[in-house]
Design a protein around this motif. Structure first.
Motif, PDB file in Angstrom:
ATOM      1  N   PHE A   1       0.638 -13.206 -11.287  1.00 50.63           N
ATOM      2  CA  PHE A   1       0.403 -12.059 -10.399  1.00 50.63           C
ATOM      3  C   PHE A   1       1.745 -11.556  -9.857  1.00 50.63           C
ATOM      4  O   PHE A   1       2.002 -10.351  -9.806  1.00 50.63           O
ATOM      5  N   ALA A   2       2.609 -12.512  -9.468  1.00 52.51           N
ATOM      6  CA  ALA A   2       3.923 -12.130  -8.943  1.00 52.51           C
ATOM      7  C   ALA A   2       4.758 -11.464 -10.040  1.00 52.51           C
ATOM      8  O   ALA A   2       5.488 -10.497  -9.785  1.00 52.51           O
ATOM      9  N   THR A   3       4.630 -11.979 -11.269  1.00 55.08           N
ATOM     10  CA  THR A   3       5.383 -11.396 -12.386  1.00 55.08           C
ATOM     11  C   THR A   3       4.897  -9.983 -12.689  1.00 55.08           C
ATOM     12  O   THR A   3       5.699  -9.070 -12.942  1.00 55.08           O
ATOM     13  N   ILE A   4       3.583  -9.790 -12.649  1.00 55.54           N
ATOM     14  CA  ILE A   4       3.012  -8.459 -12.886  1.00 55.54           C
ATOM     15  C   ILE A   4       3.537  -7.487 -11.825  1.00 55.54           C
ATOM     16  O   ILE A   4       3.950  -6.366 -12.129  1.00 55.54           O
ATOM     17  N   ALA A   5       3.566  -7.940 -10.564  1.00 54.13           N
ATOM     18  CA  ALA A   5       4.048  -7.066  -9.485  1.00 54.13           C
ATOM     19  C   ALA A   5       5.516  -6.712  -9.693  1.00 54.13           C
ATOM     20  O   ALA A   5       5.921  -5.558  -9.525  1.00 54.13           O
ATOM     21  N   ALA A   6       6.315  -7.713 -10.092  1.00 54.32           N
ATOM     22  CA  ALA A   6       7.745  -7.467 -10.293  1.00 54.32           C
ATOM     23  C   ALA A   6       7.972  -6.516 -11.470  1.00 54.32           C
ATOM     24  O   ALA A   6       8.807  -5.609 -11.403  1.00 54.32           O
ATOM     25  N   THR A   7       7.216  -6.711 -12.542  1.00 57.45           N
ATOM     26  CA  THR A   7       7.337  -5.839 -13.717  1.00 57.45           C
ATOM     27  C   THR A   7       6.937  -4.410 -13.369  1.00 57.45           C
ATOM     28  O   THR A   7       7.634  -3.449 -13.712  1.00 57.45           O
ATOM     29  N   SER A   8       5.816  -4.280 -12.659  1.00 57.63           N
ATOM     30  CA  SER A   8       5.337  -2.944 -12.280  1.00 57.63           C
ATOM     31  C   SER A   8       6.387  -2.200 -11.461  1.00 57.63           C
ATOM     32  O   SER A   8       6.591  -0.999 -11.628  1.00 57.63           O
ATOM     33  N   ARG A   9       7.061  -2.959 -10.581  1.00 59.78           N
ATOM     34  CA  ARG A   9       8.047  -2.342  -9.714  1.00 59.78           C
ATOM     35  C   ARG A   9       9.196  -1.734 -10.528  1.00 59.78           C
ATOM     36  O   ARG A   9       9.759  -0.717 -10.148  1.00 59.78           O
ATOM     37  N   LEU A  10       9.497  -2.355 -11.667  1.00 60.58           N
ATOM     38  CA  LEU A  10      10.538  -1.801 -12.542  1.00 60.58           C
ATOM     39  C   LEU A  10      10.137  -0.439 -13.087  1.00 60.58           C
ATOM     40  O   LEU A  10      10.961   0.359 -13.494  1.00 60.58           O
ATOM     41  N   PHE A  11       8.815  -0.189 -13.112  1.00 64.10           N
ATOM     42  CA  PHE A  11       8.311   1.117 -13.552  1.00 64.10           C
ATOM     43  C   PHE A  11       7.911   1.972 -12.345  1.00 64.10           C
ATOM     44  O   PHE A  11       7.090   2.872 -12.466  1.00 64.10           O
ATOM     45  N   ASP A  12       8.439   1.619 -11.180  1.00 61.98           N
ATOM     46  CA  ASP A  12       8.174   2.369  -9.963  1.00 61.98           C
ATOM     47  C   ASP A  12       6.690   2.396  -9.597  1.00 61.98           C
ATOM     48  O   ASP A  12       6.165   3.409  -9.153  1.00 61.98           O
ATOM     49  N   ALA A  13       6.020   1.288  -9.821  1.00 66.59           N
ATOM     50  CA  ALA A  13       4.607   1.191  -9.430  1.00 66.59           C
ATOM     51  C   ALA A  13       4.427  -0.034  -8.539  1.00 66.59           C
ATOM     52  O   ALA A  13       5.013  -1.088  -8.786  1.00 66.59           O
ATOM     53  N   GLU A  14       3.653   0.120  -7.479  1.00 67.95           N
ATOM     54  CA  GLU A  14       3.372  -0.983  -6.568  1.00 67.95           C
ATOM     55  C   GLU A  14       2.084  -1.687  -6.973  1.00 67.95           C
ATOM     56  O   GLU A  14       1.155  -1.051  -7.469  1.00 67.95           O
ATOM     57  N   THR A  15       2.039  -2.996  -6.754  1.00 69.84           N
ATOM     58  CA  THR A  15       0.853  -3.771  -7.111  1.00 69.84           C
ATOM     59  C   THR A  15       0.189  -4.326  -5.853  1.00 69.84           C
ATOM     60  O   THR A  15       0.877  -4.821  -4.964  1.00 69.84           O
ATOM     61  N   VAL A  16      -1.121  -4.218  -5.793  1.00 69.12           N
ATOM     62  CA  VAL A  16      -1.871  -4.828  -4.695  1.00 69.12           C
ATOM     63  C   VAL A  16      -2.955  -5.717  -5.293  1.00 69.12           C
ATOM     64  O   VAL A  16      -3.708  -5.290  -6.166  1.00 69.12           O
ATOM     65  N   VAL A  17      -2.981  -6.980  -4.852  1.00 66.24           N
ATOM     66  CA  VAL A  17      -4.033  -7.905  -5.274  1.00 66.24           C
ATOM     67  C   VAL A  17      -5.143  -7.828  -4.237  1.00 66.24           C
ATOM     68  O   VAL A  17      -4.892  -8.003  -3.042  1.00 66.24           O
ATOM     69  N   VAL A  18      -6.346  -7.524  -4.662  1.00 65.15           N
ATOM     70  CA  VAL A  18      -7.429  -7.349  -3.690  1.00 65.15           C
ATOM     71  C   VAL A  18      -8.587  -8.317  -3.942  1.00 65.15           C
ATOM     72  O   VAL A  18      -8.816  -8.762  -5.064  1.00 65.15           O
ATOM     73  N   GLY A  19      -9.298  -8.643  -2.875  1.00 67.87           N
ATOM     74  CA  GLY A  19     -10.562  -9.372  -2.983  1.00 67.87           C
ATOM     75  C   GLY A  19     -10.437 -10.877  -3.120  1.00 67.87           C
ATOM     76  O   GLY A  19     -11.371 -11.529  -3.595  1.00 67.87           O
ATOM     77  N   MET A  20      -9.304 -11.441  -2.703  1.00 67.85           N
ATOM     78  CA  MET A  20      -9.172 -12.893  -2.835  1.00 67.85           C
ATOM     79  C   MET A  20     -10.239 -13.607  -2.003  1.00 67.85           C
ATOM     80  O   MET A  20     -10.467 -13.273  -0.849  1.00 67.85           O
ATOM     81  N   ARG A  21     -10.892 -14.579  -2.629  1.00 71.94           N
ATOM     82  CA  ARG A  21     -11.927 -15.327  -1.910  1.00 71.94           C
ATOM     83  C   ARG A  21     -11.279 -16.273  -0.897  1.00 71.94           C
ATOM     84  O   ARG A  21     -10.185 -16.800  -1.145  1.00 71.94           O
ATOM     85  N   PRO A  22     -11.971 -16.530   0.220  1.00 67.93           N
ATOM     86  CA  PRO A  22     -11.405 -17.411   1.249  1.00 67.93           C
ATOM     87  C   PRO A  22     -11.015 -18.795   0.712  1.00 67.93           C
ATOM     88  O   PRO A  22      -9.927 -19.289   1.016  1.00 67.93           O
ATOM     89  N   ALA A  23     -11.880 -19.397  -0.104  1.00 68.35           N
ATOM     90  CA  ALA A  23     -11.570 -20.742  -0.616  1.00 68.35           C
ATOM     91  C   ALA A  23     -10.324 -20.713  -1.496  1.00 68.35           C
ATOM     92  O   ALA A  23      -9.527 -21.664  -1.505  1.00 68.35           O
ATOM     93  N   VAL A  24     -10.138 -19.623  -2.217  1.00 70.19           N
ATOM     94  CA  VAL A  24      -8.948 -19.480  -3.070  1.00 70.19           C
ATOM     95  C   VAL A  24      -7.699 -19.362  -2.201  1.00 70.19           C
ATOM     96  O   VAL A  24      -6.665 -19.985  -2.465  1.00 70.19           O
ATOM     97  N   ALA A  25      -7.797 -18.586  -1.124  1.00 65.41           N
ATOM     98  CA  ALA A  25      -6.657 -18.399  -0.224  1.00 65.41           C
ATOM     99  C   ALA A  25      -6.242 -19.723   0.416  1.00 65.41           C
ATOM    100  O   ALA A  25      -5.055 -20.082   0.433  1.00 65.41           O
ATOM    101  N   ILE A  26      -7.227 -20.474   0.905  1.00 68.74           N
ATOM    102  CA  ILE A  26      -6.942 -21.765   1.552  1.00 68.74           C
ATOM    103  C   ILE A  26      -6.262 -22.710   0.553  1.00 68.74           C
ATOM    104  O   ILE A  26      -5.281 -23.379   0.860  1.00 68.74           O
ATOM    105  N   THR A  27      -6.792 -22.726  -0.668  1.00 63.33           N
ATOM    106  CA  THR A  27      -6.247 -23.610  -1.701  1.00 63.33           C
ATOM    107  C   THR A  27      -4.818 -23.220  -2.081  1.00 63.33           C
ATOM    108  O   THR A  27      -3.951 -24.078  -2.249  1.00 63.33           O
TER     109      THR A  27
END
Lengths: 122, 136
Positions: A63-89
């Motif tokens: 996900f971080a790599t996708i965001a970094a790559t997108s930024r090279l093309f002047d596009a911002e990345t937003v990850v949405v909808g993370m489940r609470p259990a995933v966030a805690i983990t």
């Protein structure tokens, strides 16, 4: 291997992950997104992970790599909808998503991208 | 869905086997009545370990077992490979240390996500990692 569909809405690309991710699925998504940003001139990318029940260090790093790559093309990345259990983990695992922006849901993610677009040149 | 057997062996030889391990561990964790957060922690830990088995061990076997002890139940998952082994265990368990690709969170991160963690390895001896998570 399954290809994750990428939808275009205005100048935003939306990839909604609905499968149990294999490593190569995520790698393919990274490549497909780079191609699509390049060909469409999209200014934002939304990764919807509301159906994803685990994010381990490999997937998180991608996900971080996708965001970094997108930024090279002047596009911002937003990850949405993370489940609470995933966030805690993720926190306990020790994984920070680097400079990846996150939002609670798709609507808030789109709002973030719209606000970023207003602040720059549009 | 039929309930899982008490024990299941899953060969790890390819990418998709990591997903199979995750799915098996998930169904055992549900059977052991782990909370959703604990299920997620255990599945994430085993995903890291299964990938290690594949990437560093050159493939191996996962064994997933259902445990009971008094009134609590749990899941044990072990990952065995005949790869090169880990020469320096302390170093391998350090956050951020990596011998290859990855971020160096696999082993140390997996250890934080489970209740019991044992690592049996040595240079040239292969590696066996066993983790246990109990219901609360």
């Amino acid at each position: 291997m399954e290809r994750i569909p990428i939808l275009k809405i205005g100048d935003v690309l939306l990839a909604s992950i609905q499968i149990d991710l294999q490593d190569r699925d995520v790698l393919a998504l990274q490549e497909d997104l780079a191609e699509k940003i390049c060909s469409s001139g999209a200014r934002g990318v939304i990764l919807d992970i509301s159906a994803v029940d685990i994010v381990d260090s490999f997937i998180g790093r991608m996900f971080a790599t996708i965001a970094a790559t997108s930024r090279l093309f002047d596009a911002e990345t937003v990850v949405v909808g993370m489940r609470p259990a995933v966030a805690i983990t993720l926190v306990e695992l020790g994984l920070t998503l680097g400079e990846v922006r996150t939002a609670l849901d798709l609507e808030k993610g789109l709002a973030i991208l719209a606000a970023l677009g207003d602040r720059t040149d549009r | 869905m039929t309930p899982p057997a008490a024990r299941e062996e899953i060969p790890i030889t390819a990418d998709e086997d990591v997903v199979r391990v995750r799915q098996a561990v998930r169904s055992y964790a549900q059977k052991a009545k782990l909370s959703l957060v604990d299920q997620t922690k255990l599945v994430t830990a085993t995903s890291e370990l299964a990938r290690n088995t594949l990437t560093y061990g050159g493939g191996g076997t996962a064994v997933v077992e259902f445990l009971t002890e008094g009134r609590r139940s749990g899941v044990r998952a072990s990952f065995q490979d005949d790869g090169p082994g880990i020469p320096d265990v302390d170093l391998a368990l350090t956050d951020g240390w990596t011998s290859g690709r990855g971020m160096g969170l696999g082993l140390s991160g997996a250890r934080r996500l489970v209740d019991e963690f044992t690592l049996d390895t040595g240079a040239g001896q292969g590696t066996t990692v066993t983790v246990v998570k109990w219901s609360r």
